[in-house]
Write an enzyme that holds these catalytic residues in place. Sequence first.
Site, PDB file in Angstrom:
ATOM      1  N   GLY A   1       0.587  -1.070   0.005  1.00 17.14           N
ATOM      2  CA  GLY A   1       0.070   0.053  -0.060  1.00 17.14           C
ATOM      3  C   GLY A   1       0.677   1.258   0.082  1.00 17.14           C
ATOM      4  O   GLY A   1       0.300   2.356  -0.239  1.00 17.14           O
TER       5      GLY A   1
ATOM      6  N   CYS B   1     -27.263 -10.447 -16.691  1.00 19.86           N
ATOM      7  CA  CYS B   1     -26.686 -10.350 -17.799  1.00 19.86           C
ATOM      8  C   CYS B   1     -27.449 -10.755 -18.769  1.00 19.86           C
ATOM      9  O   CYS B   1     -28.039 -11.772 -19.076  1.00 19.86           O
ATOM     10  CB  CYS B   1     -25.495 -10.894 -18.083  1.00 19.86           C
TER      11      CYS B   1
ATOM     12  N   CYS C   1     -25.740 -14.065 -20.871  1.00 18.16           N
ATOM     13  CA  CYS C   1     -25.362 -14.994 -20.383  1.00 18.16           C
ATOM     14  C   CYS C   1     -25.994 -15.462 -19.032  1.00 18.16           C
ATOM     15  O   CYS C   1     -25.747 -16.428 -18.728  1.00 18.16           O
ATOM     16  CB  CYS C   1     -23.793 -15.148 -20.297  1.00 18.16           C
TER      17      CYS C   1
ATOM     18  N   CYS D   1     -22.206  -8.292 -19.260  1.00 15.62           N
ATOM     19  CA  CYS D   1     -21.185  -8.424 -18.471  1.00 15.62           C
ATOM     20  C   CYS D   1     -19.988  -7.634 -18.860  1.00 15.62           C
ATOM     21  O   CYS D   1     -19.705  -7.648 -20.014  1.00 15.62           O
ATOM     22  CB  CYS D   1     -20.794  -9.919 -18.344  1.00 15.62           C
TER      23      CYS D   1
ATOM     24  N   CYS E   1     -18.159 -13.771 -19.946  1.00 22.50           N
ATOM     25  CA  CYS E   1     -19.426 -14.050 -20.371  1.00 22.50           C
ATOM     26  C   CYS E   1     -19.557 -15.038 -21.431  1.00 22.50           C
ATOM     27  O   CYS E   1     -20.321 -15.880 -21.462  1.00 22.50           O
ATOM     28  CB  CYS E   1     -19.887 -12.471 -21.077  1.00 22.50           C
TER      29      CYS E   1
END
Lengths: 232, 307, 268
Positions: free
Chosen positions: B40, B249, B252, B274, B280
């Site tokens: 970080g 979606c 899919c 997606c 997808c």
Amino acid sequence: MTTMIQVENVAKTFTLHNQGGARLPVFDNVNFSVEAGEALVLAGASGAGKSSLLRILYGNYRPTAGSIHITHAGRPVDIVAAVPRTVLDIRRRTLGFVSQFLRVIPRVSALDIVRDPLLARGASPEEASTRAKAMLARLNLPERLWTLAPATFSGGEQQRVNIARSFVDPSPIMLIDEPTASLDAANRDVVVELIAEARTAGSAIVGIFHDEAVREHVATRYLDITSFRKAA
Amino acid sequence: MTIHQMPAKDTKPAYNYAYLDEQTKRMIRRALLKAVAVPGYQVPFGSREMPLARGWGTGGIQITAAIIGPADTLKVIDQGADDTTNAVSIRKFFERTADARTSEATDEATIIQTRHRIPEAPLKSGQVMVYQVPMPEPLRRLEPREAETRKMHAWAEYGLMQVKLYEDIARYGEITKTYDYPVMVNGRYVMAPSPIPKFDNPKMHMSPALQLFGAGREKRIYALPPYTSVRSLDFDDHPFRIQSWSQPCGLCGAADSYLDEVVIDDQGGRMFVCSDSHYCETRRAEGHRGTMLGDATASGLVEEKTP
Amino acid sequence: MTLHVAPAELALEPAPLLSVTGVSRFYGARIGCTDVSFDLWPGEVLGIVGESGSGKSTLLRCLAGIDKPDEGEVLFRGGAEPLDIYSVSEQERRRLMRTAWGIVHQNPRDGLRMDVTAGGNVGERLMDRGDRHYGQIRERALDWLQRVEIAGGRIDDRPRQFSGGMQQRLQIARVLVSEPRLVFMDEPTGGLDVSVQARLLDLLRVLVRDLGLAAIIVTHDLAVARLLTDRLMVMKDGRVVEQGLTDQVLDDPHHAYTQLLTSAVLSV
């Protein structure tokens, strides 16, 4: 009888630096004591230094020499040598000053001014209010003024608030500087009563009173300070 | 001849392997090691001038260039899709300069360079994510002075970040940041995860993959070693929440992925798809079908691949 | 106006809250302040008065941890042990400045975040120390806004929308929310109308009394000093020329400069 104030070899001279260093001697070799239950009235011609002496006792003026022992919480403390917070503590619990005029603080109501010393000493808000109201009523301050800030009051009304504040919970030592100048006869009498009650309760009083009648009623002893006058 | 001495295929000038010279790669790797050692923490690095403008992924490209080798398989996505212009360009760049093996399949890739999304398929140990970062300093909008933000990170003075979240809730009733949502890394540094949607934040937490972040213009690199704790900032009584959609979606039928809203005709017709194109595709190959699949094929939106 | 009142005992504690010894700060050959020493006990309010250029602001900055003095030390007794505030790390000093003491600046813009709401400004110190419950933070912020007489409905307004007096009161709330033991104020009533000043002074007076704060107030206005302070230090050309009980320094000034200051005022 307990000695509440012991003044030893106190002297005061003002030096005015911005007027060529002019020196104004007031007095020297001041020695006296005040016992609990006494009312000592300072006498002497105008300009003799009565007010100055009173202010020195309060720690408001600094003497040029000497010591002033105030009996505080059972022990004598020299307020001339004491640090500021000690003097403030003495003023808070032992030493009260009744001035000639009310020092007006913005926005604080008359009632709050009188309640303040009680609250500072630990009274409950309800008790403080009850006693404050009783005192204001005793000094004949109209009830409609109690919740107002005294800035717009007349001189006499302001002074009665001042007196109420000082006497609602009398200190063991009360220094009183000409409190009745702006009062009528009836209220002057109330002040005399209040002083007598404080004295009976054990307070030591030192005061300046120009009104002869009040002086006669209040004093148990006189001290003419002209004898302490210092030669220029 | 070693691979980096071979001329490029179409007689353009020869590049060093993966474009950057070896010393630059060493410098970047050193920065990466520092970054991994302090999760970080933003490590300054000597960001090079790349053959594309700042703001187009130069940070991510430099990191990939520093770590890629002949054994790697590279996947590049932009907003989740492999076939957008930028993803295509970057992939071609590495094919040319590193003769890199590339793939669109998430599980085949060893290095995944991404702009603004994390793939839906869970990452595995041994994979490396490389994020493209525009603004590495999470506090920048609150405190413009670099000298001050460096002190704030050094001494973990993050109250101001919390004030920003407070302001959102006071103003809008909720925290309104929906991407580049600040996180607390390893309980010590507040980090900007790059403009990925907050939906993806949980994927960073305790990931088996190594996650590297590069900001080219700002010249900073930071990192999350595998299995690092990553916690999105919030209040106890306003906990962090990810986005959700009213529909699955359209192609899919996935109900658990990040969806893009696509306008499909001139009448304002829309569908949700997606964002992760490979995810997808994989689902459709497995037989999942969304409600809009028929229309989508007809309108040419999707190439129906013959099985 | 009264708040919940607890009698503020001026406890005669064994050790002072702040011990300042021989503090001096120079700007090249020019004296900012020199050889300043004093102790401050909990519950005491110390005023520092003087004209512009007297060194009072320089001294304040040295005492508050902003500028390191060239000589001398500043010891703060927040906990059991006294702390030389300039011997600790900058990190620790910054932390103390956010928790153990507070500074109310002359210009509210120096003490507030102008782009952050009133609630955010007051809540910041709480969030700095790790508070993470939005509802509780907001409640405390609301409580403090009301204590400084800012209507609760303005909690989501920004300081830009406040009057000067309100901005000053907001600064006070922002500083007091962390319950510091010591507050520094630099010309707290400067630039305000007289009536607004009166309101602010009254508020300060009550807060100091009710919270038992120790405070150091820099001002050029003797009326402010008279109303708010217990003790007074008079500064001229970087030096302390007189100090003592406020009413004594103002009513019976001894130093030539103090006499000049007090006589120059119409009525104090």
